[in-house]
Write an enzyme that holds these catalytic residues in place. Structure first.
Site, PDB file in Angstrom:
ATOM      1  CG  ASP A 307      -1.855   1.164   1.243  1.00 41.99           C
ATOM      2  OD1 ASP A 307      -2.630   1.275   0.284  1.00 41.99           O
ATOM      3  OD2 ASP A 307      -1.813   1.954   2.190  1.00 41.99           O
ATOM      4  CB  SER A 380     -20.200   6.357  -2.771  1.00 43.99           C
ATOM      5  OG  SER A 380     -20.663   7.433  -1.964  1.00 43.99           O
ATOM      6  CB  THR A 381     -19.101  11.332  -3.442  1.00 50.10           C
ATOM      7  OG1 THR A 381     -18.595  11.599  -2.125  1.00 50.10           O
ATOM      8  CG2 THR A 381     -20.575  10.974  -3.344  1.00 50.10           C
ATOM      9  CB  SER A 384     -14.615  15.911   2.168  1.00 45.97           C
ATOM     10  OG  SER A 384     -13.421  16.606   1.843  1.00 45.97           O
ATOM     11  CE  LYS A 400     -10.705  18.590   1.366  1.00 46.45           C
ATOM     12  NZ  LYS A 400     -10.079  18.857   2.680  1.00 46.45           N
ATOM     13  CG  ASP A 523      -0.741   2.290   6.918  1.00 46.44           C
ATOM     14  OD1 ASP A 523      -1.511   2.181   5.938  1.00 46.44           O
ATOM     15  OD2 ASP A 523      -0.009   3.275   7.095  1.00 46.44           O
TER      16      ASP A 523
END
Length: 692
Positions: A307, A380-381, A384, A400, A523
């Protein structure tokens, strides 16, 4: 990095190991190892024969020595396991000291009550200030603090823990050094991370791995075959003796000794020690494995999925600059960007607030006073933002998000991104940064550049993994351009961009379906499904509680490059077990040719020497001397190999063929030559001392 103790066996560990060596003579414990149980029964039987003969006035020095050395064989095997368990238990004892009675500052309504940490339940809210011990595992809800985790990790340098992001998890027993944090308890007492660590490193609770079970069955099968063969020897010897007009002198102690020398006692006596020491070596590198199976799988992995955030990069993307759209003032863009991030508790959100303040002097504001409604990030979008109201009505709608999410958002409003800003987005992505777009109503105001910082030394580490035949793949939610730039900088072999928890899981299952073993390092909470699915799931200690529970290993140092040590220890474990199995079986072959000619050399003899004596290449002194020498060598080889079993054979990143040839030469050929030399030396010593 080398955490190996300078003293191989410390005095307290040695004393306890000697005591446990005799405790392990309990028949129930001996029966868990079928091969050594045969030796145990043989020692009991020869001891009974010696005392029976002594009762009737017959003293046999040979039977006494055989009995003693068979007991030594059992004790040496017990000692190997006890030493391995003791080294792990030393770590457990230090962890138990950390688990003390901590008084927690529990938040009840608006009041703080002092309660014992043992009474805390999941969901309880506690307050920790500078100097406080954290009473239990939890997630930080509010605040940021410097935390001393040396009691858990052994590292003296404090670490930063903060709400939001992937550094919000705290561990019970660690100490807050500065500031004040509000924590939500996530684990019940008895099931905390510290409790799990203590349970994991206690060797007595270690479960055998499938490979160990399979090898034990193989060794048991070989032992059964040798048992049948030895049981048939008296009949064969009696027949041959009658044909030659001689008498066969194969006493029960001699037959038991022959059986013990032929069965693979060396690897059987060291097998548990090898497995336990593998977990103990991981602990010395500050990695906790939840099972021995994970360590074995680490030695065989083909693909490593990493990751990006917090693993390859430092995990704190920082806002570096504002890029306004045409006709938009940069300060206005910074002001709107700060408004969208005031309630954003992630490190990225806070960095945007700080950048706007540092660059333009824009002070933070209180959203509640502005009737602001924070819109949290949604998977989903992927956006924020904040809705600013006046008299209950929304007057400003600020959003944003990443490029694609804002692009789709604007499309629903009948707008699109200008060519100029598209070029800016591409430029930011190509240099490995992440572009974050800011909109107000249906208008795109500009772009914020979030810079990822790649951890140092990773490129060299990944090159070493490549030599081991392990392919590295970086997984990130970033767009392909940003992902490609970071992948090139870090030196990974491949990358998977715009990844979701579902695509990570799909990638792992695809590779496993092709027969590959997959390791995953992560993590975050979104890494949990992939960590659980992978063959080796290494969770960072700085990560979330969910990630730590999903992984089957936990890296206390939170260093993704530590996987190289994990792989080496896994390969060491497998290679050590294989090498000592080869050595043990080669020993048996050598002892076979050493003992049998001495036993049957006089058969078919015309004078004192028979034709079978030509096979007695070692020219051992006598039948009894040959048997006793072999039994002594068989016993002494176990303690001689204990250091190798505990430390593991040296691993170098070479090809599998070269490693196989090297180990066959050392442990295969060496396993056949050393018994000839050892048994002959012991035979000469017995003759010199006049023991036989």
């Amino acid at each position: 990095m080398n955490r190996e103790s300078k003293v191989f066996i410390e005095s307290p560990i040695l004393k306890e190991a000697i005591l446990n060596t005799f405790k392990k003579l309990h028949p129930f414990l001996q029966a868990k190892n079928p091969v050594m149980f045969i030796v145990f029964l043989g020692a009991l039987f020869t001891t009974w024969i010696f005392f029976k003969d002594l009762y009737y006035g017959v003293y046999s020095s040979f039977n006494l020595q055989i009995s003693l050395w068979l007991w030594f064989t059992v004790l040496f095997a017990n000692f190997a396991e006890a030493i391995a368990e003791g080294r792990g238990k030393a770590r457990t004892d230090s962890l138990k000291k950390t688990r003390s009675n901590i008084i927690a500052k529990k938040l009840v309504g608006n009041k703080i009550e002092n309660v014992p940490g043992t009474l805390l339940k999941i969901g309880d809210i506690v307050i920790c200030e500078a100097g406080d011990l954290i009473p239990g595992d939890g997630e930080i809800l509010e605040g940021i603090a410097s935390v001393d985790e040396s009691a858990i990790t052994g590292e003296s340098a404090p670490v930063v823990r903060e709400s939001g992001g992937d550094r919000s998890a705290v561990t019970g027993g660690t100490k807050v050094l500065s500031d004040r944090i509000k924590i939500s308890i996530t684990a019940e007492q008895g099931r905390t991370f510290l409790d799990q660590m203590i349970a994991l490193v206690e060797g007595a609770k270690r479960q055998k791995t499938p490979n160990e079970i399979a090898l034990t069955m193989l060794l048991s099968g070989l032992s059964f075959i040798f048992l049948i063969a030895v049981m048939s020897l008296p009949l064969f010897a009696e027949f041959v003796a009658k044909e030659g007009g001689q008498s066969a002198n194969l006493s029960i102690p001699i037959l038991i000794s022959l059986l013990v020398c032929l069965i693979p006692t060396t690897i059987a006596g060291l097998l548990s020690a090898i497995g336990i020491s593998g977990m103990e070596r991981l602990i010395r590198f500050n990695v906790i494995s939840k099972s021995g199976r994970a360590i074995e799988a680490a030695g065989d992995i083909d693909i490593l999925l990493l990751d990006k955030t917090g693993t390859i990069t430092l995990g704190n993307r920082e806002a570096r600059d504002f890029y306004p759209a045409k006709g938009v003032d940069e300060k206005y863009l910074a002001d709107v960007a700060q408004l969208s991030s005031l309630a954003d508790e992630t490190p990225e959100g806070r960095s945007i607030v700080i950048l706007a303040k540092d660059k333009f002097g824009i002070r933070e504001r209180n959203l509640s006073e502005m009737e602001g409604e924070f819109i949290p990030f949604s998977a989903s979008t992927k956006m924020s933002g904040v809705n600013l109201k006046k008299e209950g009505k929304v007057v400003r709608k600020i959003r944003k998000g990443a490029g694609d999410s804002i692009r789709n958002y604007l499309h629903t409003l009948g707008q699109k991104i200008s060519a100029e800003l598209e070029e800016t987005i591409q430029t930011i992505s190509q240099r490995g940064s992440t572009p974050i777009l800011i909109t107000e109503e249906d208008r795109l105001l500009g772009v914020i550049e979030l810079k990822d910082i790649v951890k140092g030394g990773l490129k060299e580490r990944f090159a070493s993994l490549r030599k081991m035949g392990i392919r590295t793949v970086m997984i990130t939610g970033d767009n392909p351009l940003t992902a490609a730039a970071i992948a090139a900088e870090a030196g990974v072999d491949d990358f998977l961009a715009e990844a979701t928890p579902e695509t990570k899981l799909k990638k792992i299952r695809e590779q496993q379906a092709k027969g590959y073993l997959v390791a995953m390092i992560g993590d975050g909470t979104n890494d949990a499904p992939a960590l659980a699915q992978s063959d080796v799931g290494v969770a960072m200690n700085t990560g979330t509680q969910t990630a730590r529970e999903a992984g089957n290993m936990i890296d206390l140092d939170s260093n993704p490059s530590k996987l190289i040590e994990i792989v080496e220890i896994g390969k060491q474990l497998l290679m050590t077990r294989g090498a000592l199995t080869t050595f043990s079986i080669a020993n048996d072959v050598a002892k076979y040719f050493a003992i049998l000619p001495a036993l049957f050399g006089s058969f078919y003899a015309v004078s004192e020497v028979g034709p079978l004596s030509a096979l007695n290449l070692m020219k051992l002194g006598s039948q009894k001397s040959a048997v006793l020498s072999a039994v002594i060598f068989n016993a002494l080889v176990i303690p001689a190999l204990i250091p190798l079993a505990l430390r593991g054979i040296v691993y170098k990143p070479l090809g599998a063929d070269r490693i196989l040839k090297r180990n066959l030469l050392i442990f295969g050929l060496g396993g056949m030559v050393i018994p000839f030399l050892g048994i002959k030396c012991i035979d000469l010593m017995l003759g010199f001392l006049g023991i036989i």
